[in-house]
Design a protein around this motif. Structure first.
Motif, PDB file in Angstrom:
ATOM      1  N   UNK A 174       0.819  -1.213   0.000  1.00 54.52           N
ATOM      2  CA  UNK A 174       0.000   0.000   0.000  1.00 54.52           C
ATOM      3  C   UNK A 174       0.856   1.266   0.000  1.00 54.52           C
ATOM      4  N   UNK A 175       2.107   1.146   0.401  1.00 54.01           N
ATOM      5  CA  UNK A 175       3.031   2.288   0.456  1.00 54.01           C
ATOM      6  C   UNK A 175       2.415   3.445   1.238  1.00 54.01           C
ATOM      7  N   UNK A 176       1.934   3.140   2.432  1.00 51.68           N
ATOM      8  CA  UNK A 176       1.383   4.163   3.310  1.00 51.68           C
ATOM      9  C   UNK A 176       2.399   4.571   4.357  1.00 51.68           C
ATOM     10  N   UNK A 177       2.419   5.845   4.719  1.00 49.11           N
ATOM     11  CA  UNK A 177       3.334   6.307   5.754  1.00 49.11           C
ATOM     12  C   UNK A 177       3.017   7.736   6.153  1.00 49.11           C
ATOM     13  N   UNK A 178       3.698   8.184   7.196  1.00 50.22           N
ATOM     14  CA  UNK A 178       3.578   9.589   7.587  1.00 50.22           C
ATOM     15  C   UNK A 178       4.874  10.051   8.220  1.00 50.22           C
ATOM     16  N   UNK A 179       5.058  11.359   8.258  1.00 44.62           N
ATOM     17  CA  UNK A 179       6.125  11.952   9.062  1.00 44.62           C
ATOM     18  C   UNK A 179       5.524  13.101   9.870  1.00 44.62           C
ATOM     19  N   UNK A 180       6.012  13.240  11.090  1.00 41.41           N
ATOM     20  CA  UNK A 180       5.699  14.391  11.923  1.00 41.41           C
ATOM     21  C   UNK A 180       6.960  15.230  12.013  1.00 41.41           C
ATOM     22  N   UNK A 181       6.863  16.504  11.652  1.00 41.61           N
ATOM     23  CA  UNK A 181       8.027  17.383  11.655  1.00 41.61           C
ATOM     24  C   UNK A 181       7.738  18.535  12.611  1.00 41.61           C
ATOM     25  N   UNK A 182       8.579  18.673  13.647  1.00 45.04           N
ATOM     26  CA  UNK A 182       8.328  19.711  14.645  1.00 45.04           C
ATOM     27  C   UNK A 182       9.502  20.689  14.705  1.00 45.04           C
ATOM     28  N   UNK A 183       9.175  21.879  15.138  1.00 48.32           N
ATOM     29  CA  UNK A 183      10.129  22.990  15.270  1.00 48.32           C
ATOM     30  C   UNK A 183      10.733  23.408  13.929  1.00 48.32           C
ATOM     31  N   UNK A 184       9.970  23.208  12.875  1.00 49.99           N
ATOM     32  CA  UNK A 184      10.428  23.620  11.554  1.00 49.99           C
ATOM     33  C   UNK A 184      10.174  25.121  11.384  1.00 49.99           C
ATOM     34  N   UNK A 185      11.132  25.811  10.798  1.00 49.37           N
ATOM     35  CA  UNK A 185      10.979  27.247  10.537  1.00 49.37           C
ATOM     36  C   UNK A 185       9.744  27.455   9.655  1.00 49.37           C
ATOM     37  N   UNK A 186       8.901  28.449   9.967  1.00 50.83           N
ATOM     38  CA  UNK A 186       7.665  28.656   9.183  1.00 50.83           C
ATOM     39  C   UNK A 186       7.907  28.778   7.680  1.00 50.83           C
ATOM     40  N   UNK A 187       8.978  29.467   7.284  1.00 52.43           N
ATOM     41  CA  UNK A 187       9.250  29.595   5.850  1.00 52.43           C
ATOM     42  C   UNK A 187       9.644  28.263   5.228  1.00 52.43           C
ATOM     43  N   UNK A 188      10.303  27.409   6.012  1.00 51.92           N
ATOM     44  CA  UNK A 188      10.687  26.091   5.506  1.00 51.92           C
ATOM     45  C   UNK A 188       9.463  25.193   5.384  1.00 51.92           C
ATOM     46  N   UNK A 189       8.464  25.364   6.248  1.00 44.95           N
ATOM     47  CA  UNK A 189       7.226  24.583   6.097  1.00 44.95           C
ATOM     48  C   UNK A 189       6.607  24.841   4.724  1.00 44.95           C
ATOM     49  N   UNK A 190       6.641  26.080   4.292  1.00 47.31           N
ATOM     50  CA  UNK A 190       6.132  26.400   2.954  1.00 47.31           C
ATOM     51  C   UNK A 190       6.946  25.736   1.863  1.00 47.31           C
ATOM     52  N   UNK A 191       8.251  25.692   2.042  1.00 45.38           N
ATOM     53  CA  UNK A 191       9.114  25.037   1.058  1.00 45.38           C
ATOM     54  C   UNK A 191       8.868  23.523   1.032  1.00 45.38           C
ATOM     55  N   UNK A 192       8.612  22.944   2.210  1.00 49.86           N
ATOM     56  CA  UNK A 192       8.331  21.507   2.275  1.00 49.86           C
ATOM     57  C   UNK A 192       7.037  21.173   1.534  1.00 49.86           C
ATOM     58  N   UNK A 193       5.984  21.965   1.774  1.00 48.53           N
ATOM     59  CA  UNK A 193       4.714  21.722   1.085  1.00 48.53           C
ATOM     60  C   UNK A 193       4.891  21.896  -0.421  1.00 48.53           C
ATOM     61  N   UNK A 194       5.678  22.881  -0.821  1.00 46.60           N
ATOM     62  CA  UNK A 194       5.946  23.076  -2.249  1.00 46.60           C
ATOM     63  C   UNK A 194       6.622  21.846  -2.845  1.00 46.60           C
ATOM     64  N   UNK A 195       7.617  21.318  -2.139  1.00 45.60           N
ATOM     65  CA  UNK A 195       8.331  20.140  -2.638  1.00 45.60           C
ATOM     66  C   UNK A 195       7.394  18.941  -2.741  1.00 45.60           C
ATOM     67  N   UNK A 196       6.532  18.777  -1.738  1.00 48.29           N
ATOM     68  CA  UNK A 196       5.574  17.670  -1.761  1.00 48.29           C
ATOM     69  C   UNK A 196       4.563  17.828  -2.892  1.00 48.29           C
ATOM     70  N   UNK A 197       4.222  19.076  -3.215  1.00 52.75           N
ATOM     71  CA  UNK A 197       3.202  19.303  -4.242  1.00 52.75           C
ATOM     72  C   UNK A 197       3.682  18.893  -5.630  1.00 52.75           C
ATOM     73  N   UNK A 198       4.996  18.809  -5.820  1.00 53.00           N
ATOM     74  CA  UNK A 198       5.529  18.408  -7.127  1.00 53.00           C
ATOM     75  C   UNK A 198       5.068  16.998  -7.480  1.00 53.00           C
ATOM     76  N   UNK A 199       4.972  16.123  -6.476  1.00 56.97           N
ATOM     77  CA  UNK A 199       4.486  14.765  -6.739  1.00 56.97           C
ATOM     78  C   UNK A 199       2.982  14.646  -6.482  1.00 56.97           C
ATOM     79  N   UNK A 200       2.301  15.788  -6.423  1.00 64.18           N
ATOM     80  CA  UNK A 200       0.842  15.896  -6.268  1.00 64.18           C
ATOM     81  C   UNK A 200       0.381  15.408  -4.901  1.00 64.18           C
ATOM     82  N   UNK A 201       0.404  14.069  -4.694  1.00 65.21           N
ATOM     83  CA  UNK A 201      -0.007  13.546  -3.390  1.00 65.21           C
ATOM     84  C   UNK A 201       0.450  12.095  -3.291  1.00 65.21           C
ATOM     85  N   UNK A 202       0.589  11.591  -2.068  1.00 68.59           N
ATOM     86  CA  UNK A 202       0.877  10.152  -1.931  1.00 68.59           C
ATOM     87  C   UNK A 202      -0.366   9.348  -2.322  1.00 68.59           C
TER      88      UNK A 202
END
Length: 531
Positions: free
Chosen positions: A357-385
């Motif tokens: 099924x290739x299911x998983x998750x990650x919890x990321x804490x204490x990430x800089x707010x601007x980096x959270x935006x960069x992470x979501x941008x990077x994830x959006x390139x592959x649309x969604x799991x």
């Protein structure tokens, strides 16, 4: 329209030559077909052959970082196992009747039965017409409806948000809160394509610089080869710290300091990866060890990656799983507000074994707010799991609870799987330690044995003559003579002069006993031959 009559005649004649039939009748230009064919044949013979066009993509022109990637779990020995399976299917005689793939932690491929409740919810999500069937329990239907209502068009076939389906992220956060006794924010949860996807994504964000400022990534040795593969692909610097084999593969902070100090001469170490419980080594870290690691990361300003996919797989009565997130918060706000931590979990291991099924998750804490935006941008390139994998992850973190219809059966199946794994862990440890020249640490957790093996000097010389690592030579011989496929320790990393192999404990008990006895017989013959 202009027509090249000569060229047409030559092509037509060439066809006739190939067919072997050229009638004598005259053609439209006063020549017989046979004479035209003869001329065409002669022309074809004298025409110079064109050299094939050079390929754009070659081993020399390809991305060198991809060429550097190695993944031992599916490396040369597994390819050889596939060849042997094909030979067996063609009736070629071997000293065995089947290949036993003990190289990878693929539970269902080894005969483990799926958890009923998980498959019921997945069936309902995949084919919602079943929601009207009396054959499915109401608690499974309740979860399926909740998942489907959060999907576009009430269908698993729709894309989700790049970060994952919202209600599933909420369920993951609730699971972490129950597990750790500390709050989790759904906004810090990112659903992934297995844990591997999350690990590689975070490392992409972390790797930067050049020369001595290139990012260094600290990984345990032995390690799961995903880490070295991603580090190679990203052209980062691998910084090895060695687990203490003589102390049940314990993690020693003094060893972390040594590795960090030496690495600073040639790179900028920014990342510390921990695998707990360990793969391939099976150790379970104590709470004190985790505290020491967190303090070290805080002190040295390192980003922590906690690979916790085997958190349900703890077998030793003296061990208990502690998440890095829980310990971090229990150490107080000086740590919990500052140490950057990404934790990973998956549907593939534990009692579920739902690798496909290739299911998983990650919890990321204490990430800089601007980096959270960069992470979501990077994830959006592959649309969604995969949304089906997200749904499977939801069932793992939101299982039946006391009072629900499926609770007793679910608990019974879960405890059966984990109980059997605990028995097989002890069986494997005991049988290996009875064999001269094999030494196996206790399998405290995970799904593998990583025994140390004695390889005589003559076998080392034989391996060198075949241009193989000694433990690769050993494992290849084991495969060719017994049909058992295991992974050499050199694929995971090991101290110089030591040799190991990784073997999963997933086969059913009787088959596992057969595997262990075959390994014993092979090892004794191997020692006799090369001593």
């Amino acid at each position: 329209m202009r027509v090249n009559l000569g060229r047409f005649a030559m092509q037509r004649a060439a066809v006739l030559v190939r067919r072997g039939s050229c009638p004598r009748a005259s053609g439209p230009w006063g020549r017989s077909h046979s004479s035209a064919a003869a001329e065409a044949s002669a022309a074809l013979k004298v025409r110079p052959e064109r050299s094939p066009r050079d390929r754009i993509l070659t081993l020399e022109s390809m991305n060198p970082q991809v060429k550097a990637v190695e993944y031992a779990v599916r490396g040369p020995i597994v390819l050889k196992a596939g060849e042997i399976e094909m030979e067996l299917q063609r009736g070629i005689k071997k000293p065995f009747t089947e290949v036993i793939r003990a190289n990878i932690g693929d539970a269902h491929a080894m005969g483990q039965q799926p958890i009923t409740f998980l498959r019921q919810v997945m069936a309902l999500c995949t084919y919602p017409n079943l929601l009207n069937s009396p054959s499915f329990p109401e608690d499974a239907k309740k979860r399926a409806r909740r998942i489907l209502q959060a999907c576009g068009g009430n269908s698993l076939g729709s894309y989700s948000a790049s970060q994952g389906v919202n209600c599933i992220r909420e369920d993951v956060a609730a699971f972490i809160t129950r597990r750790d006794g500390v709050p989790a924010d759904p906004d810090n949860i990112y659903l992934t394509t297995g844990a591997s996807d999350g690990i590689s994504t975070i490392l992409k964000l972390l790797v930067s610089g050049g020369g001595k400022s290139r990012t260094g990534v600290m990984i345990p040795i032995p390690q799961y080869p995903l880490y070295s593969a991603v580090i190679s692909e990203l052209d980062a610097i691998q910084v090895n710290y060695y687990l203490d084999e003589d102390n049940c593969w314990a993690l020693n902070v003094d060893e972390l300091r040594r590795a960090l100090r030496q690495a600073k001469d040639h790179c900028d170490p920014k990342v510390l990866c921990i695998i707990n419980p360990g793969n391939p080594t099976g150790q379970v870290q104590s709470r004190k060890c985790i505290e020491d690691v967190i303090h070290f990361a805080w002190e040295e300003k390192l980003f922590l990656l906690a690979d916790e996919v085997y958190q349900d797989n703890v077998y030793s009565p003296d061990c208990r799983f502690h998440s890095f997130k829980k310990v971090l918060y229990q150490m107080g706000p000086e740590y919990s507000s500052n140490v950057e931590l990404a934790s990973f979990h998956s549907t593939s291991k534990g009692y579920m074994g739902e690798c496909g099924y290739r299911g998983g998750y990650m919890e990321v804490i204490n990430l800089h707010p601007e980096i959270k935006g960069q992470l979501v941008k990077l994830l959006s390139v592959r649309l969604c799991p995969p949304v089906s994998g997200q749904a499977a992850m939801d069932i793992v973190v939101n299982p039946p609870v006391p009072g629900e219809e499926s609770f007793e059966q679910f608990t019974r199946e879960k405890e059966s799987v984990l109980g059997n794994l605990a028995k097989k862990a002890k069986l494997t440890e005991d049988l290996f330690n009875q064999v001269p020249g094999i030494q196996c640490n206790p399998l405290q957790g995970a799904m593998y044995a990583f025994p140390r093996i004695l390889i005589p000097a003559k076998a080392v010389e034989a391996a060198q003559s075949h241009k193989m690592a000694p433990d690769m030579f050993y494992c290849m011989k084991l495969l060719e003579e017994t049909g058992i496929c295991v992974v050499p320790g050199s694929g995971f990393g090991q101290r110089e002069g030591t040799y190991h192999f990784r073997m999963t404990i997933l086969p059913p008990v009787e088959k596992l006993k057969t595997v262990l006895h075959k390994v014993k017989d092979f090892h004794l013959k191997f020692l006799e031959k090369y001593s």
